[in-house]
Design a protein around this motif. Structure first.
Motif, PDB file in Angstrom:
ATOM      1  N   THR A 243     -10.400 -20.814 -10.094  1.00 38.88           N
ATOM      2  CA  THR A 243     -10.702 -20.048  -9.018  1.00 38.88           C
ATOM      3  C   THR A 243     -11.539 -20.292  -8.138  1.00 38.88           C
ATOM      4  OG1 THR A 243     -12.731 -19.090 -10.897  1.00 38.88           O
ATOM      5  CG2 THR A 243      -9.732 -18.508 -11.035  1.00 38.88           C
ATOM      6  N   GLN A 244     -12.025 -19.452  -7.210  1.00 37.67           N
ATOM      7  CA  GLN A 244     -13.157 -19.958  -6.874  1.00 37.67           C
ATOM      8  C   GLN A 244     -14.564 -19.680  -7.216  1.00 37.67           C
ATOM      9  OE1 GLN A 244     -12.545 -20.265  -3.348  1.00 37.67           O
ATOM     10  NE2 GLN A 244     -15.304 -21.238  -2.800  1.00 37.67           N
ATOM     11  N   ALA A 245     -14.011 -18.856  -7.851  1.00 39.18           N
ATOM     12  CA  ALA A 245     -15.793 -18.489  -8.575  1.00 39.18           C
ATOM     13  C   ALA A 245     -16.506 -19.559  -9.523  1.00 39.18           C
ATOM     14  CB  ALA A 245     -15.000 -17.521  -9.520  1.00 39.18           C
ATOM     15  N   GLU A 246     -15.232 -20.065 -10.142  1.00 36.39           N
ATOM     16  CA  GLU A 246     -15.444 -21.513 -10.890  1.00 36.39           C
ATOM     17  C   GLU A 246     -15.828 -22.876 -10.112  1.00 36.39           C
ATOM     18  OE1 GLU A 246     -13.157 -24.223 -14.287  1.00 36.39           O
ATOM     19  OE2 GLU A 246     -12.130 -22.455 -12.889  1.00 36.39           O
ATOM     20  N   ALA A 247     -14.647 -23.041  -8.300  1.00 42.16           N
ATOM     21  CA  ALA A 247     -15.557 -23.740  -7.712  1.00 42.16           C
ATOM     22  C   ALA A 247     -17.174 -23.398  -7.366  1.00 42.16           C
ATOM     23  CB  ALA A 247     -14.406 -23.043  -6.461  1.00 42.16           C
TER      24      ALA A 247
ATOM     25  N   ALA B 254     -19.537 -25.386 -10.254  1.00 42.33           N
ATOM     26  CA  ALA B 254     -19.270 -26.513  -9.554  1.00 42.33           C
ATOM     27  C   ALA B 254     -20.066 -27.000  -8.500  1.00 42.33           C
ATOM     28  CB  ALA B 254     -18.000 -26.508  -9.599  1.00 42.33           C
ATOM     29  N   ALA B 255     -20.402 -25.741  -7.820  1.00 43.05           N
ATOM     30  CA  ALA B 255     -21.341 -26.376  -6.444  1.00 43.05           C
ATOM     31  C   ALA B 255     -22.701 -26.068  -6.534  1.00 43.05           C
ATOM     32  CB  ALA B 255     -21.101 -26.014  -5.484  1.00 43.05           C
ATOM     33  N   GLY B 256     -22.939 -25.702  -7.360  1.00 44.37           N
ATOM     34  CA  GLY B 256     -24.459 -25.568  -8.304  1.00 44.37           C
ATOM     35  C   GLY B 256     -24.950 -23.283  -7.809  1.00 44.37           C
ATOM     36  N   MET B 257     -24.346 -22.445  -7.647  1.00 48.49           N
ATOM     37  CA  MET B 257     -24.163 -21.590  -7.410  1.00 48.49           C
ATOM     38  C   MET B 257     -24.475 -20.327  -8.490  1.00 48.49           C
ATOM     39  SD  MET B 257     -22.137 -21.295  -3.690  1.00 48.49           S
ATOM     40  CE  MET B 257     -21.935 -21.621  -2.431  1.00 48.49           C
ATOM     41  N   GLY B 258     -24.963 -21.175  -9.180  1.00 49.66           N
ATOM     42  CA  GLY B 258     -23.981 -20.441 -10.605  1.00 49.66           C
ATOM     43  C   GLY B 258     -24.021 -21.315 -11.926  1.00 49.66           C
ATOM     44  N   SER B 259     -23.795 -19.851 -13.570  1.00 49.94           N
ATOM     45  CA  SER B 259     -23.807 -21.786 -14.589  1.00 49.94           C
ATOM     46  C   SER B 259     -22.572 -21.224 -15.106  1.00 49.94           C
ATOM     47  CB  SER B 259     -24.724 -20.312 -15.933  1.00 49.94           C
ATOM     48  OG  SER B 259     -24.114 -19.183 -15.936  1.00 49.94           O
ATOM     49  N   TYR B 260     -22.570 -22.662 -15.267  1.00 49.56           N
ATOM     50  CA  TYR B 260     -21.264 -23.074 -15.791  1.00 49.56           C
ATOM     51  C   TYR B 260     -21.058 -23.181 -16.982  1.00 49.56           C
ATOM     52  CZ  TYR B 260     -17.915 -26.546 -17.182  1.00 49.56           C
ATOM     53  OH  TYR B 260     -16.598 -26.996 -18.167  1.00 49.56           O
ATOM     54  N   ILE B 261     -19.772 -22.626 -16.884  1.00 51.25           N
ATOM     55  CA  ILE B 261     -18.967 -21.304 -18.735  1.00 51.25           C
ATOM     56  C   ILE B 261     -17.775 -22.120 -18.470  1.00 51.25           C
ATOM     57  CG2 ILE B 261     -17.279 -19.831 -18.972  1.00 51.25           C
ATOM     58  CD1 ILE B 261     -19.432 -17.688 -17.167  1.00 51.25           C
ATOM     59  N   PRO B 262     -17.090 -22.935 -19.380  1.00 49.36           N
ATOM     60  CA  PRO B 262     -16.642 -23.415 -19.632  1.00 49.36           C
ATOM     61  C   PRO B 262     -15.079 -22.636 -19.628  1.00 49.36           C
ATOM     62  CG  PRO B 262     -17.440 -23.382 -21.904  1.00 49.36           C
ATOM     63  CD  PRO B 262     -18.268 -22.694 -20.428  1.00 49.36           C
ATOM     64  N   ALA B 263     -13.585 -23.240 -18.877  1.00 50.25           N
ATOM     65  CA  ALA B 263     -12.290 -22.874 -19.023  1.00 50.25           C
ATOM     66  C   ALA B 263     -11.806 -22.165 -20.302  1.00 50.25           C
ATOM     67  CB  ALA B 263     -11.740 -24.557 -18.138  1.00 50.25           C
ATOM     68  N   LYS B 264     -11.238 -21.586 -19.882  1.00 51.18           N
ATOM     69  CA  LYS B 264     -10.735 -20.634 -21.147  1.00 51.18           C
ATOM     70  C   LYS B 264      -9.089 -21.841 -21.462  1.00 51.18           C
ATOM     71  CE  LYS B 264     -13.139 -16.250 -19.833  1.00 51.18           C
ATOM     72  NZ  LYS B 264     -13.046 -14.995 -19.529  1.00 51.18           N
TER      73      LYS B 264
END
Length: 129
Positions: free
Chosen positions: A98-102, A105-115
């Motif tokens: 998703t766009q939120a995951e992208a 990954a670019a550093g605009m939030g904390s990493y959440i592993p894929a479900k």
């Protein structure tokens, strides 16, 4: 005798199929498109299509996960047992990108592993035979 004109033939085997994979004639649906088709409204619409004589099997036998039409119920059941179908189910277990995951990954939030998503082979109605 001179040198053979065919040189480096073994390495070129992997390159032969590149043109075929990128042509739109044989292009299949991407995994994110199949995930959107697996939602209940879209799935019901795809599995209960009207008779269309231009499509294989008159559009009555459709594998939702592989986005393929089959001639009859028997060939569709055989397809459910193949490696191609099982590999597709394994790929569909991962949640689509998703766009939120992208952005994460670019550093605009904390990493959440894929479900992982529960994916099972579709049920087959026997009354169509």
């Amino acid at each position: 005798m001179g040198k053979s004109k065919q040189t480096g033939n073994h390495k070129s085997d992997s390159k032969k199929n590149i043109a075929k994979t990128w042509k739109t004639k044989r292009r299949t649906k991407d995994l994110d498109e199949i995930h959107s088709d697996m939602k209940t409204e879209a799935a019901a619409k795809l599995l209960n299509q009207e008779v269309d004589v231009d499509v294989t099997g008159c559009a009555q036998h459709y594998c939702l996960h592989c986005a393929r039409y089959f001639v009859d119920m028997r060939s569709m059941k055989e397809h459910f047992k193949t490696k191609v179908h099982k590999r597709r189910l394994k790929k569909l277990r991962e949640e689509p990108y998703t766009q939120a995951e992208a952005e994460r990954a670019a550093g605009m939030g904390s990493y959440i592993p894929a479900k992982t998503v529960e994916v099972k082979t579709q049920t087959v109605e026997e009354d169509m035979d």
